[in-house]
Design a protein around this motif. Structure first.
Motif, short mmCIF file in Angstrom:
data_model
loop_
_atom_site.label_atom_id
_atom_site.label_comp_id
_atom_site.label_asym_id
_atom_site.label_seq_id
_atom_site.Cartn_x
_atom_site.Cartn_y
_atom_site.Cartn_z
N GLN A 108 0.80 -1.22 0.00
CA GLN A 108 0.00 0.00 0.00
C GLN A 108 0.84 1.27 0.00
N GLY A 109 1.78 1.32 -0.93
CA GLY A 109 2.59 2.53 -1.10
C GLY A 109 3.66 2.33 -2.15
N CYS A 121 -1.13 1.18 7.00
CA CYS A 121 -1.47 2.05 5.86
C CYS A 121 -2.77 2.77 6.16
N GLU A 122 -3.03 3.82 5.38
CA GLU A 122 -4.21 4.65 5.60
C GLU A 122 -5.49 3.85 5.39
#
Length: 280
Positions: free
Chosen positions: A24-25, A172-173
């Motif tokens: 996730q990035g 993660c967000e």
């Protein structure tokens, strides 16, 4: 859905997209993965050299291209495994005898990565829901808990290799947001370029020759057929209603429909009509 990181396909860099969508990035670049691949190549060269640098096997090895990467942007499972090891993550083959003996329900895992014809993609749990983060899709695809096991089984049947991710994924967000809420998806995302591909293929002309990328897209499209397995009873009711409407229309056109008369369908006829409804 906006909080979910979803890196879309660029060139043949699906391994990079697979890793970044999993984590996730933007954690890995082609340069990072190339560095890992070169390191693996060097380790393999040193092992081969132990048998003698003048040996035929060593000279043959030097003449062969790298098995860990190529010019198109493909990276091997060894590269992906080493990249994940940086984060304390490991891969376990989903259909291995050792893993299957554990009899773990897939919904209790955290993530999977899948490979077919050198294409890698991620399936990850965010909050309490599962998402298909395939870089060939226009966006994340929501997968119900009920459908997850069926989806994995279908991928295996189509020839995919599936690996379970073990370890603690970085925070993660999307995880923080979806931990306290659930999302709904009104429309499933399409494959990138799906509309253009359908136009090019003449909407089903069988004579046209398609390349391996389009074959892959067809396979993925089959795996994403628009069926909500959590509401199968509702689907069945719609299929029955559709079959009855079709029967009434056909009888009216032929002048054979009698007022108040209901058509009796056998179980096999109903199954075939329901299947035809879903196939559309």
């Amino acid at each position: 859905m906006d909080s979910i990181f979803h890196e879309k396909q660029e060139g043949s860099l699906c391994a990079q997209h697979c890793l970044n969508n999993l984590l996730q990035g933007e954690y890995f670049t082609p340069v990072d993965l190339s560095s890992i691949a070169h390191q693996l190549d060097e380790e393999e060269r040193m092992r081969m050299a132990e048998g003698g640098m003048a040996s035929e096997e060593y000279r043959t090895f030097l003449q062969q291209p790298s098995g860990n990467m190529d010019d198109s942007g493909f990276f091997s499972i060894q590269v992906i495994s080493n990249a994940l090891r940086v984060w304390g993550l490991e891969l376990i083959l989903f259909n291995s005898r050792e893993y299957q003996s554990l009899m773990i329900n897939p919904i209790n895992e955290k993530a999977f990565i899948c490979n077919y014809k050198e294409h890698w993609f991620t399936i990850r749990k965010l909050g309490q829901q599962w998402f298909n983060l395939n870089s060939l899709l226009t966006g994340p695809e929501l997968i119900s808990d009920t459908y997850l096991a069926l989806f994995l089984a279908q991928l295996q049947q189509e020839g995919y290799s599936i690996f379970v991710i073990r370890g603690n994924l970085p925070e993660c967000e999307a995880e923080q947001i979806l931990r306290f809420m659930r999302v709904q998806q009104q429309q499933r995302p399409k494959l990138i370029g799906e509309d253009e591909a359908q136009t090019k293929m003449g909407f089903g002309v069988e004579d046209e020759v398609v390349d391996e990328d389009e074959e892959l897209k067809r396979a993925l499209a089959l795996s994403r057929q628009d069926i909500d397995v959590e509401d199968e009873e509702a689907d069945l009711r719609r299929a029955i209603q559709l079959s009855m409407q079709g029967s009434q229309a056909a009888g009216s056109a032929a002048g054979e429909q009698k007022e108040g008369q209901n058509e009796t369908l056998t179980a096999e006829e109903l199954r075939k009509r329901r299947q035809a409804y879903f196939d559309r």
